[in-house]
Design a protein around this motif. Structure first.
Motif, PDB file in Angstrom:
ATOM      1  N   MET A 179       0.820  -1.213   0.000  1.00 47.92           N
ATOM      2  CA  MET A 179       0.000   0.000   0.000  1.00 47.92           C
ATOM      3  C   MET A 179       0.858   1.269   0.000  1.00 47.92           C
ATOM      4  O   MET A 179       0.525   2.253  -0.633  1.00 47.92           O
ATOM      5  CB  MET A 179      -0.891   0.022   1.244  1.00 47.92           C
ATOM      6  N   THR A 180       1.997   1.219   0.766  1.00 46.27           N
ATOM      7  CA  THR A 180       2.834   2.421   0.767  1.00 46.27           C
ATOM      8  C   THR A 180       3.363   2.692  -0.631  1.00 46.27           C
ATOM      9  O   THR A 180       3.531   3.829  -1.028  1.00 46.27           O
ATOM     10  CB  THR A 180       4.036   2.280   1.720  1.00 46.27           C
ATOM     11  N   PHE A 181       3.606   1.583  -1.383  1.00 47.63           N
ATOM     12  CA  PHE A 181       4.102   1.760  -2.750  1.00 47.63           C
ATOM     13  C   PHE A 181       3.104   2.571  -3.553  1.00 47.63           C
ATOM     14  O   PHE A 181       3.446   3.563  -4.199  1.00 47.63           O
ATOM     15  CB  PHE A 181       4.325   0.388  -3.406  1.00 47.63           C
ATOM     16  N   GLY A 213       4.005  10.811  -5.850  1.00 49.69           N
ATOM     17  CA  GLY A 213       5.014  11.139  -6.859  1.00 49.69           C
ATOM     18  C   GLY A 213       4.381  11.742  -8.090  1.00 49.69           C
ATOM     19  O   GLY A 213       4.860  12.751  -8.623  1.00 49.69           O
ATOM     20  N   ILE A 214       3.288  11.131  -8.543  1.00 53.25           N
ATOM     21  CA  ILE A 214       2.620  11.652  -9.745  1.00 53.25           C
ATOM     22  C   ILE A 214       2.080  13.050  -9.472  1.00 53.25           C
ATOM     23  O   ILE A 214       2.163  13.939 -10.314  1.00 53.25           O
ATOM     24  CB  ILE A 214       1.492  10.696 -10.194  1.00 53.25           C
ATOM     25  N   LYS A 248      -6.526   2.106   4.385  1.00 52.53           N
ATOM     26  CA  LYS A 248      -5.102   1.807   4.228  1.00 52.53           C
ATOM     27  C   LYS A 248      -4.453   2.744   3.205  1.00 52.53           C
ATOM     28  O   LYS A 248      -3.253   2.992   3.255  1.00 52.53           O
ATOM     29  CB  LYS A 248      -4.907   0.358   3.776  1.00 52.53           C
ATOM     30  N   LEU A 249      -5.258   3.204   2.265  1.00 53.64           N
ATOM     31  CA  LEU A 249      -4.721   4.102   1.247  1.00 53.64           C
ATOM     32  C   LEU A 249      -5.584   5.354   1.183  1.00 53.64           C
ATOM     33  O   LEU A 249      -6.783   5.278   0.949  1.00 53.64           O
ATOM     34  CB  LEU A 249      -4.733   3.404  -0.123  1.00 53.64           C
ATOM     35  N   LYS A 281      12.933   9.501  -1.575  1.00 54.39           N
ATOM     36  CA  LYS A 281      12.685   9.996  -0.221  1.00 54.39           C
ATOM     37  C   LYS A 281      12.218   8.862   0.678  1.00 54.39           C
ATOM     38  O   LYS A 281      12.663   8.749   1.826  1.00 54.39           O
ATOM     39  CB  LYS A 281      11.621  11.098  -0.241  1.00 54.39           C
ATOM     40  N   SER A 282      11.319   8.022   0.206  1.00 48.88           N
ATOM     41  CA  SER A 282      10.750   7.051   1.123  1.00 48.88           C
ATOM     42  C   SER A 282      11.548   5.751   1.174  1.00 48.88           C
ATOM     43  O   SER A 282      11.510   5.054   2.168  1.00 48.88           O
ATOM     44  CB  SER A 282       9.279   6.793   0.798  1.00 48.88           C
TER      45      SER A 282
END
Lengths: 293, 232
Positions: free
Chosen positions: A1-3, A10-11, A135-136, A257-258
């Motif tokens: 989910m973090t991805f 990012g977009i 979660k998102l 960054k992440s």
């Protein structure tokens, strides 16, 4: 989910870079100059929107329109007073002037608004969207930014491909003398390009500060440099290139960054740029057409 | 129609045109011949307003245009087909023609049809990007683009440059046709023989000065010209 959430962030950040990069790339395409003051026009746009919303209590949409008008005028004025007299001068003279204009704008902003950061109120008042049971989450700012970027891209493509002025811009960017011989007023066309680029800068400024609400006189400079990088990355002079470059740059920045390091993220972004330029010096979508004699 | 009177043009300190005077009457083909660097292209650029003269005057249809900017001259009836064609390489053939009609929105469809009739090869390639055309096709496009403004005076700079002999013949046929259709033509050529054959009158430029002038046939017979430009 973090991805997924990183990708979306990012977009979204990349969309802002893309909108700024469009201004760089259009002006470069036509006037063959790097307008380093472009980043600071973003900052002026953000302050214009901030002031009308906070001090005058304007509706966000109205404040965006006001900011667009201010930046458009600012762009045309900068071009007329700083760059136009240097039309026949060397490119270094123009470059140094652009840097000068950039510092001028930053320092005037410092005089007017001081160095204390202003907290920008987001122009988007929707709730964030939640998926997969929370979660998102996607912020409304992200959605609006990406949508704005898509709409701008479509409008700009139609403008340059279908309208008479847009086609004249392409003609001027390819060959000034030939364009002049067609009856195109090259100076007016350059002014219009600055107007369009600066109007986009206003939108970028408002969107940027809605997601990252700290507004200081140097707010525009780093995004400006990154957007310039994005323009080169995608192939300077190319509108789809600016778009692609901007979005890729945003994604790379957020991912570094992440997953790698927050402090190294900028270094990674620029390292990628250097790599791309080593492999393809014209940028991803940049092209060189050899002239037939 | 066009009267150039004692113009002097400088590139920085270089005195490129020295007291040039010439005249083009309505309906004529006038040729400007001379060696490389003699000032032929500079003369055309000065007439079309890309360069400006320090002295003297340029009069077109009884109007002084010495200080008029290039983009304003197109609608007055001057079209300039520049040396090296300068078509817009990244635009399609059709878009190039549209740019030619920038100041002449009327009859744009008819004018495109006329250009296609004159240059059938362009019609087949109308959606192709100009950069993919051959040199001869690009020359045709440059001429077609200039015709879109329905010019009274058409100035052509080295239309035969770099083309195969058969194409040169074709280009000169087209110039003759344009002339028959009533367009006044000012032609700059290094190919002096061809130019003198179709020209009513011609001027010979040398190092920025006019050395000789006369009718095309007179000059073609002149010993000086034969020696310098026609290979003996």
């Amino acid at each position: 989910m973090t991805f997924l959430s990183n990708l979306i962030n990012g977009i979204s950040l990349g969309s802002v870079y893309a909108i700024i990069a469009l201004g760089y790339t259009m002006v470069y395409g036509i006037a063959k100059m790097l307008n380093f003051a472009h980043g600071d026009v973003i900052m002026v746009g953000a302050y214009a929107s901030y002031c009308t919303m906070i001090y005058l209590g304007w509706h966000p949409l109205l404040s965006i329109l006001f900011s667009i008008v201010v930046c458009t005028l600012l762009g045309v004025i900068i071009e007329a007073f700083a760059y136009k007299p240097l039309r026949r001068a060397g490119s270094l003279a123009v470059l140094i002037t652009a840097i000068g204009v950039s510092y001028l704008l930053q320092n005037v902003a410092l005089l007017i608004w001081g160095s204390t950061p202003k907290v920008f109120t987001s122009v988007v008042n929707f709730e964030p969207l939640s998926f997969f049971g929370g979660k998102l989450t996607i912020t409304a700012e992200s959605i609006v930014t990406v949508l704005a970027c898509i709409v701008i891209m479509i409008c700009l493509t139609l403008f340059t491909q279908k309208t008479k002025i847009g086609k004249a811009m392409r003609a001027v960017s390819e060959d000034k003398d030939a364009a002049e011989l067609m009856g195109i007023n090259v100076n007016t066309t350059i002014s219009i390009t600055f107007a369009v680029g600066s109007a986009l800068a206003a939108v970028a400024g408002v969107l940027l500060c809605s997601s990252y609400p700290t507004l200081v006189p140097t707010t525009g400079s780093m995004p400006g440099i990154k957007a310039f990088t994005a323009a080169v990355f995608g192939g300077i002079g190319s509108i789809p290139g600016a778009m692609l470059g901007g979005i890729l740059l945003g994604i790379i920045e957020i991912f570094s960054k992440s997953y790698i390091s927050t402090s190294l993220s900028d270094a990674i972004v620029f390292a990628v740029l250097i790599l791309v330029l080593l492999i393809k010096p014209t940028g991803i979508l940049g092209k060189k057409i050899t002239e037939k004699v | 129609m066009l009267k150039v009177d004692n113009i002097n043009v400088y590139y920085g300190k270089i005195h490129a045109l020295k007291d040039i005077s010439l005249e083009v009457n309505s309906g004529e083909i006038v040729a400007l011949i001379g060696a490389n660097g003699a000032g032929k292209s500079t003369t055309l650029k000065t007439i079309s307003g890309l360069l400006h003269s320090k002295t003297g005057s340029i009069t077109f249809m009884d109007e002084n245009i010495s200080h008029t900017e290039a983009y304003k001259l197109v609608s007055k009836g001057i079209a300039h087909v520049p040396e090296g064609r300068h078509v817009f390489l990244q635009m399609s053939v059709l878009e190039n023609l549209e740019m030619g009609a920038y100041t002449n929105g009327r009859n744009i469809k008819d004018n495109i049809q006329n250009v296609f009739e004159r240059f059938p090869r362009l019609k087949h390639r109308k959606n192709q990007i100009a950069g993919t055309l051959s040199g001869g096709e690009q020359q045709m496009l440059a001429m077609g683009r200039a015709l879109m403004s329905q010019p009274k005076l058409m100035m052509m700079d080295e239309p035969s440059m770099g083309l195969a002999p058969i194409l040169v013949e074709q280009i000169f046929d087209i110039i003759r046709d344009l002339h028959k259709a009533g367009t006044t033509i000012l032609l700059v050529e290094q190919n002096a023989e061809m130019a003198l054959r179709i020209a009513d009158r011609a001027y010979v430029l040398e190092s920025g000065e006019i050395k000789l002038s006369g009718t095309g046939s007179e000059l073609a017979k002149s010993d000086e010209i034969k020696k310098a430009y026609l290979g003996g």
